[in-house]
Write a protein that holds these residues in place. Structure first.
Motif, PDB file in Angstrom:
ATOM      1  N   PHE A 103      13.830  -0.857  -6.700  1.00 20.26           N
ATOM      2  CA  PHE A 103      13.275   0.483  -6.902  1.00 20.26           C
ATOM      3  C   PHE A 103      12.638   0.556  -8.276  1.00 20.26           C
ATOM      4  O   PHE A 103      13.315   0.376  -9.300  1.00 20.26           O
ATOM      5  N   LEU A 104      11.347   0.807  -8.295  1.00 22.26           N
ATOM      6  CA  LEU A 104      10.602   0.957  -9.546  1.00 22.26           C
ATOM      7  C   LEU A 104      10.625   2.428  -9.955  1.00 22.26           C
ATOM      8  O   LEU A 104      10.214   3.305  -9.182  1.00 22.26           O
ATOM      9  N   GLU A 156       3.839   6.518 -14.814  1.00 21.82           N
ATOM     10  CA  GLU A 156       4.624   7.421 -13.978  1.00 21.82           C
ATOM     11  C   GLU A 156       4.602   6.865 -12.558  1.00 21.82           C
ATOM     12  O   GLU A 156       3.589   6.942 -11.875  1.00 21.82           O
ATOM     13  N   ALA A 157       5.680   6.289 -12.137  1.00 24.13           N
ATOM     14  CA  ALA A 157       5.719   5.688 -10.807  1.00 24.13           C
ATOM     15  C   ALA A 157       7.128   5.717 -10.256  1.00 24.13           C
ATOM     16  O   ALA A 157       8.107   5.561 -10.999  1.00 24.13           O
ATOM     17  N   THR A 158       7.234   5.949  -8.971  1.00 29.20           N
ATOM     18  CA  THR A 158       8.479   5.709  -8.239  1.00 29.20           C
ATOM     19  C   THR A 158       8.066   4.968  -6.968  1.00 29.20           C
ATOM     20  O   THR A 158       7.178   5.425  -6.246  1.00 29.20           O
ATOM     21  N   ALA A 159       8.667   3.845  -6.729  1.00 32.31           N
ATOM     22  CA  ALA A 159       8.238   3.037  -5.587  1.00 32.31           C
ATOM     23  C   ALA A 159       9.330   2.070  -5.169  1.00 32.31           C
ATOM     24  O   ALA A 159       9.988   1.458  -6.015  1.00 32.31           O
ATOM     25  N   LEU A 160       9.491   1.919  -3.866  1.00 33.65           N
ATOM     26  CA  LEU A 160      10.303   0.857  -3.298  1.00 33.65           C
ATOM     27  C   LEU A 160       9.400  -0.351  -3.090  1.00 33.65           C
ATOM     28  O   LEU A 160       8.303  -0.232  -2.542  1.00 33.65           O
ATOM     29  N   LEU A 161       9.853  -1.498  -3.561  1.00 32.84           N
ATOM     30  CA  LEU A 161       9.024  -2.703  -3.553  1.00 32.84           C
ATOM     31  C   LEU A 161       9.502  -3.701  -2.513  1.00 32.84           C
ATOM     32  O   LEU A 161      10.685  -4.073  -2.486  1.00 32.84           O
ATOM     33  N   SER A 162       8.578  -4.138  -1.669  1.00 32.45           N
ATOM     34  CA  SER A 162       8.886  -5.258  -0.785  1.00 32.45           C
ATOM     35  C   SER A 162       9.319  -6.460  -1.624  1.00 32.45           C
ATOM     36  O   SER A 162       8.796  -6.683  -2.716  1.00 32.45           O
ATOM     37  N   PRO A 163      10.277  -7.264  -1.137  1.00 35.63           N
ATOM     38  CA  PRO A 163      10.626  -8.484  -1.879  1.00 35.63           C
ATOM     39  C   PRO A 163       9.458  -9.450  -1.996  1.00 35.63           C
ATOM     40  O   PRO A 163       9.499 -10.375  -2.807  1.00 35.63           O
ATOM     41  N   PHE A 164       8.388  -9.230  -1.213  1.00 35.22           N
ATOM     42  CA  PHE A 164       7.190 -10.073  -1.285  1.00 35.22           C
ATOM     43  C   PHE A 164       6.026  -9.343  -1.962  1.00 35.22           C
ATOM     44  O   PHE A 164       4.880  -9.757  -1.835  1.00 35.22           O
ATOM     45  N   ALA A 183       0.832  -1.209   0.000  1.00 34.91           N
ATOM     46  CA  ALA A 183       0.000   0.000   0.000  1.00 34.91           C
ATOM     47  C   ALA A 183       0.867   1.260   0.000  1.00 34.91           C
ATOM     48  O   ALA A 183       0.551   2.239  -0.687  1.00 34.91           O
ATOM     49  N   PHE A 184       1.958   1.253   0.739  1.00 34.42           N
ATOM     50  CA  PHE A 184       2.869   2.405   0.710  1.00 34.42           C
ATOM     51  C   PHE A 184       3.442   2.601  -0.691  1.00 34.42           C
ATOM     52  O   PHE A 184       3.547   3.729  -1.180  1.00 34.42           O
ATOM     53  N   SER A 185       3.797   1.517  -1.352  1.00 34.46           N
ATOM     54  CA  SER A 185       4.390   1.608  -2.687  1.00 34.46           C
ATOM     55  C   SER A 185       3.425   2.218  -3.695  1.00 34.46           C
ATOM     56  O   SER A 185       3.848   2.884  -4.640  1.00 34.46           O
ATOM     57  N   ARG A 186       2.132   1.991  -3.505  1.00 36.82           N
ATOM     58  CA  ARG A 186       1.146   2.433  -4.485  1.00 36.82           C
ATOM     59  C   ARG A 186       0.409   3.697  -4.073  1.00 36.82           C
ATOM     60  O   ARG A 186       0.024   4.506  -4.924  1.00 36.82           O
ATOM     61  N   LEU A 187       0.163   3.857  -2.771  1.00 42.88           N
ATOM     62  CA  LEU A 187      -0.655   4.963  -2.291  1.00 42.88           C
ATOM     63  C   LEU A 187       0.140   6.038  -1.574  1.00 42.88           C
ATOM     64  O   LEU A 187      -0.377   7.125  -1.325  1.00 42.88           O
TER      65      LEU A 187
END
Length: 405
Positions: free
Chosen positions: A332-333, A286-294, A65-69
């Motif tokens: 990192f996306l 258009e996205a910047t996000a740190l992704l959990s390995p899961f 949710a943090f990665s997307r919202l």
């Protein structure tokens, strides 16, 4: 009819859009406040959110949710997962997962398999049969006393090496959980599961919902997976809810025949794919996000490598001297590409988000260090940490450290 051909870039953007990245209808600009409704909609969009107890940065279920919202109150997830009027429940989906309540009837065939000891549930079914008197005592204690953790039962001896060394009581409760005779009432601060009777935890409307036939339920799960991935191969779809090969193949054929999936080819993919007919096909992400390995986007490593050209491996169980990128690594996306990876640790006592190493992918852009720095600052603030500290490890560390100032 000629099969639709997608480029690899088109497929990647379709997948990212399906997962909620760059979707203003879901999360606005990641600065818009997140409420209960928006968070619930995201979980419904994803179909499942994997649970895991590792808390080096944050337990993984908080991260998608943090990665997307963007930054949101972490207690909001706890409310919709374990609160009184929860829209979510826990069960074995991809792995142990949070799912929308509407998926509960679709998983009853799996609960029945666990009770009967079918396939991978063989050991559980045997335990429930052979130790039924003991299992019924555990069930009876929860019926009499209300929701309990395994540590609160006084029914069995210490672990004997079976089922990860669990106590007999824990094995009984987990077997009952997988069989659908118990569910998660709540989680405690140590992430300890508290078990309750479904009739006391789940809404009456869900309990009274009819149980669909196995084939219809499996089609329902595959539709959820297809919506969540946008475009996917048979193996991708099978992995999302850990379905069997024969069942998946039969259900996909039925769904194609009914128009619920569109067969497509993706350039560079060795296997044929399926497009969900309602999938968005954006020209840009258009996205910047740190992704959990899961994270759902990358949890099937074969798909991740095929789509993004990166090999994501969890190195927690790898000896330190043999790790390539670190202990708990978040990709990192950036836009529609994974451009970097950072090994993170939250030093809560010092108030620091520690970047233990930072590595760039060959296609990282000149803007990658600055964009990653901003995302790390955003994560630190969300976690209640005061600053980010970058250690001089990895080919991106120096540029990332400079971008932090």
């Amino acid at each position: 009819m000629a099969r639709t051909i997608l480029t690899a870039a088109e497929a990647r953007r379709i997948a990212l859009a399906a997962q909620g990245f760059g979707d203003k209808g879901l999360g606005g600009d990641r600065e818009t406040p997140v409420d209960r409704r928006k968070l619930t909609r995201l979980v419904e969009r994803l179909g499942a959110v994997q649970l895991d107890s590792v808390n080096v940065v944050s337990r993984t279920h908080y991260l998608p949710a943090f990665s997307r919202l963007g930054a949101y109150p972490r207690e909001l997830l706890e409310e919709i997962a374990w609160g009184r009027k929860r829209p979510l429940f826990e069960y074995w989906a991809h792995e142990a997962s949070l799912l929308p309540l509407s998926a509960q009837p679709l998983l009853r065939w799996r609960m029945a398999d666990a009770r009967e000891g079918v396939g991978i549930w063989k050991g559980i079914g045997r335990f429930l049969r052979e130790r039924r008197e003991f299992v019924d005592r555990a069930l009876g204690e929860i019926a009499a006393r209300g929701p309990l953790a395994a540590s609160e039962l006084d029914l069995g001896h210490r672990g004997d090496g079976g089922w990860w060394g669990w106590s007999e009581g824990k094995r009984a409760l987990e077997g009952l959980f997988w069989a659908g005779e118990l569910t998660t009432a709540t989680r405690r601060g140590t992430f300890e599961r508290v078990y309750g009777l479904p009739e006391k935890v789940l809404p009456r409307a869900i309990q009274d919902a009819p149980t669909p036939p196995r084939d219809a339920a499996q089609r329902g799960l595959l539709d959820i997976a297809a919506r969540a991935m946008g475009v996917a191969t048979e193996r991708d779809l099978r992995d999302y809810f850990r379905m069997g090969v024969a069942d998946t193949r039969a259900r996909l054929h039925e769904m194609v025949e009914a128009g619920g999936l569109v067969p497509v080819s993706v350039k560079g993919w060795r296997e044929p794919a399926f497009l969900h007919p309602e999938a968005r096909r954006p020209r840009r992400i258009e996205a910047t996000a740190l992704l959990s390995p899961f994270d759902n986007l990358i949890w099937f490593r074969e798909r991740t490598e095929r789509m993004f050209g990166v090999r994501v491996r969890l190195e927690i169980y790898t000896p330190a001297e043999k790790r390539t990128h670190g202990y708990y690594v978040l990709p990192f996306l950036e836009g529609d590409a994974i451009t970097a990876r950072v090994d993170l640790k939250a030093d809560r006592k010092a108030g620091v988000l520690l970047v233990q190493s930072a590595h760039a992918e060959p296609w990282a852009t000149p803007q990658t260090p600055a964009r990653l720095a901003e995302e790390l600052k955003r994560m630190a603030g969300w976690l209640g940490l005061e600053r980010v500290e970058v250690k001089p490890r990895g080919d991106l560390a120096e540029r990332l450290g400079a971008s932090m100032s």
